[in-house]
Design a protein around this motif. Structure first.
Motif, mmCIF file in Angstrom:
data_model
loop_
_atom_site.group_PDB
_atom_site.id
_atom_site.type_symbol
_atom_site.label_atom_id
_atom_site.label_comp_id
_atom_site.label_asym_id
_atom_site.label_seq_id
_atom_site.Cartn_x
_atom_site.Cartn_y
_atom_site.Cartn_z
ATOM 1 N N MET A 1 0.838 -1.183 0.000
ATOM 2 C CA MET A 1 0.000 0.000 0.000
ATOM 3 C C MET A 1 0.883 1.247 0.000
ATOM 4 O O MET A 1 1.961 1.243 0.568
ATOM 5 N N VAL A 2 0.400 2.290 -0.620
ATOM 6 C CA VAL A 2 1.144 3.547 -0.672
ATOM 7 C C VAL A 2 0.311 4.659 -0.044
ATOM 8 O O VAL A 2 -0.908 4.544 0.065
ATOM 9 N N HIS A 3 0.983 5.707 0.362
ATOM 10 C CA HIS A 3 0.272 6.921 0.738
ATOM 11 C C HIS A 3 0.918 8.086 0.002
ATOM 12 O O HIS A 3 2.076 8.020 -0.419
ATOM 13 N N VAL A 4 0.154 9.143 -0.165
ATOM 14 C CA VAL A 4 0.572 10.287 -0.974
ATOM 15 C C VAL A 4 0.826 11.470 -0.059
ATOM 16 O O VAL A 4 0.077 11.710 0.888
ATOM 17 N N ARG A 5 1.897 12.187 -0.370
ATOM 18 C CA ARG A 5 2.194 13.427 0.340
ATOM 19 C C ARG A 5 2.846 14.409 -0.620
ATOM 20 O O ARG A 5 3.276 14.045 -1.712
ATOM 21 N N GLU A 6 2.915 15.655 -0.168
ATOM 22 C CA GLU A 6 3.591 16.700 -0.931
ATOM 23 C C GLU A 6 5.069 16.324 -1.086
ATOM 24 O O GLU A 6 5.688 15.829 -0.149
ATOM 25 N N MET A 7 5.607 16.559 -2.261
ATOM 26 C CA MET A 7 7.023 16.305 -2.501
ATOM 27 C C MET A 7 7.852 17.354 -1.776
ATOM 28 O O MET A 7 7.494 18.536 -1.745
ATOM 29 N N GLY A 8 8.961 16.940 -1.189
ATOM 30 C CA GLY A 8 9.900 17.849 -0.559
ATOM 31 C C GLY A 8 11.231 17.816 -1.295
ATOM 32 O O GLY A 8 11.479 16.944 -2.139
ATOM 33 N N ALA A 9 12.100 18.755 -0.983
ATOM 34 C CA ALA A 9 13.416 18.829 -1.625
ATOM 35 C C ALA A 9 14.207 17.532 -1.437
ATOM 36 O O ALA A 9 14.967 17.132 -2.316
ATOM 37 N N ALA A 10 14.000 16.854 -0.321
ATOM 38 C CA ALA A 10 14.713 15.598 -0.067
ATOM 39 C C ALA A 10 14.286 14.478 -1.021
ATOM 40 O O ALA A 10 14.970 13.464 -1.127
ATOM 41 N N ASP A 11 13.169 14.658 -1.724
ATOM 42 C CA ASP A 11 12.657 13.645 -2.653
ATOM 43 C C ASP A 11 13.184 13.803 -4.072
ATOM 44 O O ASP A 11 12.882 12.982 -4.936
ATOM 45 N N LYS B 1 3.650 27.749 -9.425
ATOM 46 C CA LYS B 1 2.241 27.389 -9.309
ATOM 47 C C LYS B 1 2.007 25.897 -9.478
ATOM 48 O O LYS B 1 0.881 25.437 -9.420
ATOM 49 N N THR B 2 3.058 25.148 -9.698
ATOM 50 C CA THR B 2 2.906 23.700 -9.860
ATOM 51 C C THR B 2 2.870 23.035 -8.495
ATOM 52 O O THR B 2 3.387 23.557 -7.515
ATOM 53 N N ARG B 3 2.243 21.884 -8.467
ATOM 54 C CA ARG B 3 2.207 21.046 -7.262
ATOM 55 C C ARG B 3 2.873 19.731 -7.619
ATOM 56 O O ARG B 3 2.672 19.195 -8.705
ATOM 57 N N ASP B 4 3.629 19.192 -6.695
ATOM 58 C CA ASP B 4 4.298 17.909 -6.867
ATOM 59 C C ASP B 4 3.915 17.024 -5.695
ATOM 60 O O ASP B 4 4.064 17.419 -4.538
ATOM 61 N N LEU B 5 3.444 15.822 -6.010
ATOM 62 C CA LEU B 5 3.097 14.837 -4.996
ATOM 63 C C LEU B 5 3.905 13.578 -5.236
ATOM 64 O O LEU B 5 4.202 13.240 -6.389
ATOM 65 N N VAL B 6 4.242 12.884 -4.167
ATOM 66 C CA VAL B 6 4.899 11.589 -4.292
ATOM 67 C C VAL B 6 4.043 10.520 -3.634
ATOM 68 O O VAL B 6 3.339 10.787 -2.661
ATOM 69 N N ALA B 7 4.113 9.335 -4.200
ATOM 70 C CA ALA B 7 3.507 8.149 -3.587
ATOM 71 C C ALA B 7 4.633 7.436 -2.866
ATOM 72 O O ALA B 7 5.688 7.161 -3.453
ATOM 73 N N LEU B 8 4.418 7.158 -1.591
ATOM 74 C CA LEU B 8 5.439 6.497 -0.785
ATOM 75 C C LEU B 8 5.062 5.053 -0.547
ATOM 76 O O LEU B 8 3.943 4.754 -0.112
ATOM 77 N N GLY B 9 5.999 4.167 -0.843
ATOM 78 C CA GLY B 9 5.837 2.754 -0.565
ATOM 79 C C GLY B 9 6.866 2.329 0.471
ATOM 80 O O GLY B 9 7.505 3.175 1.116
ATOM 81 N N GLU B 10 7.062 1.040 0.604
ATOM 82 C CA GLU B 10 8.017 0.516 1.594
ATOM 83 C C GLU B 10 9.439 1.004 1.359
ATOM 84 O O GLU B 10 10.208 1.155 2.294
ATOM 85 N N GLY C 1 10.303 3.954 -0.010
ATOM 86 C CA GLY C 1 10.333 5.401 -0.212
ATOM 87 C C GLY C 1 9.485 5.787 -1.404
ATOM 88 O O GLY C 1 8.543 5.074 -1.768
ATOM 89 N N PRO C 2 9.808 6.926 -2.069
ATOM 90 C CA PRO C 2 9.005 7.350 -3.211
ATOM 91 C C PRO C 2 9.012 6.319 -4.345
ATOM 92 O O PRO C 2 10.072 5.835 -4.743
ATOM 93 N N VAL C 3 7.811 5.981 -4.806
ATOM 94 C CA VAL C 3 7.662 5.017 -5.913
ATOM 95 C C VAL C 3 6.844 5.588 -7.061
ATOM 96 O O VAL C 3 6.653 4.937 -8.082
ATOM 97 N N GLY C 4 6.349 6.818 -6.892
ATOM 98 C CA GLY C 4 5.582 7.480 -7.931
ATOM 99 C C GLY C 4 5.590 8.976 -7.704
ATOM 100 O O GLY C 4 5.830 9.452 -6.590
ATOM 101 N N TRP C 5 5.329 9.716 -8.789
ATOM 102 C CA TRP C 5 5.363 11.178 -8.735
ATOM 103 C C TRP C 5 4.379 11.741 -9.740
ATOM 104 O O TRP C 5 4.236 11.205 -10.846
ATOM 105 N N ILE C 6 3.684 12.793 -9.335
ATOM 106 C CA ILE C 6 2.799 13.522 -10.236
ATOM 107 C C ILE C 6 3.046 15.009 -10.051
ATOM 108 O O ILE C 6 3.292 15.476 -8.930
ATOM 109 N N CYS C 7 3.018 15.743 -11.142
ATOM 110 C CA CYS C 7 3.175 17.192 -11.138
ATOM 111 C C CYS C 7 1.984 17.775 -11.887
ATOM 112 O O CYS C 7 1.647 17.303 -12.985
ATOM 113 N N PHE C 8 1.335 18.788 -11.304
ATOM 114 C CA PHE C 8 0.162 19.385 -11.935
ATOM 115 C C PHE C 8 0.055 20.846 -11.530
ATOM 116 O O PHE C 8 0.755 21.316 -10.632
ATOM 117 N N GLY C 9 -0.822 21.562 -12.205
ATOM 118 C CA GLY C 9 -1.030 22.971 -11.917
ATOM 119 C C GLY C 9 -1.956 23.574 -12.942
ATOM 120 O O GLY C 9 -2.694 22.855 -13.633
#
Length: 171
Positions: free
Chosen positions: A1-11, A58-67, A69-77
């Motif tokens: 299972m994954v959960h989604v959060r805002e992407m940070g510089a560390a990602d 104005k863009t938003r970046d989200l990452v999907a986190l799995g076991e 770490g990040p396993v997916g990324w979406i950018c939108f705006g």
């Protein structure tokens, strides 16, 4: 299972790895191999750090986190082109999943969260662009409620012109 959060510089490194490996897997046989071979995680991360640090972006970046770490990324705006008659339109600029995890619902989860956030920002529709030969992505977006709306644009990769088609979803 994954959960989604805002992407940070560390990602950034992980997202660049996902994007470059995603391009190399998804576009093999579509985009010239010389272009794909020239892509590097380091080069992508350098560009991403620059974009990520821009004030007022104005863009938003989200990452999907799995076991792992990040396993997916979406950018939108906001939509980058005029879409008359549709009100406020958002755009999905990029969606990539670690190639070994494609087909496990991660893209659907990320896209769903992006849609929820766009609706929360009063966007009335979303558009995105898909390479004409990327039938897997076309099927994915069609299942998510998008349809080709007749928009097309050409991009050149190592001297080869490839056509992208615009897909749209109205809430």
């Amino acid at each position: 299972m994954v959960h989604v959060r805002e992407m940070g510089a560390a990602d950034i490194e992980a997202v660049s790895t996902i994007r470059v490996r995603g391009w190399q897997a998804a576009y093999a046989g579509v985009v010239p191999q010389t272009y794909l071979n020239a892509m590097t995680v380091e080069g992508d991360a350098s560009q991403r750090r620059h974009w990520f640090s821009q004030p007022g972006r104005k863009t938003r970046d989200l990452v999907a986190l799995g076991e792992r770490g990040p396993v997916g990324w979406i950018c939108f705006g906001p939509c980058r082109s005029e879409m008359s008659g549709l009100g406020r339109v958002g755009e999905v600029y990029a969606l990539y999943i670690s190639p070994d995890l494609i087909g496990r619902g991660i893209g659907r989860i990320l896209l769903g969260e992006a849609h929820a956030q766009m609706k929360g920002q009063d966007f009335e529709a979303s558009v995105l662009w898909v390479l004409g030969d990327n039938q897997r992505a076309q099927r994915f977006y069609e299942r998510a409620g998008y349809h080709a709306d007749g928009g097309a644009q050409d991009d050149i990769y190592d001297g080869i012109t490839l056509t992208e088609f615009r897909y749209r979803r109205v809430w």
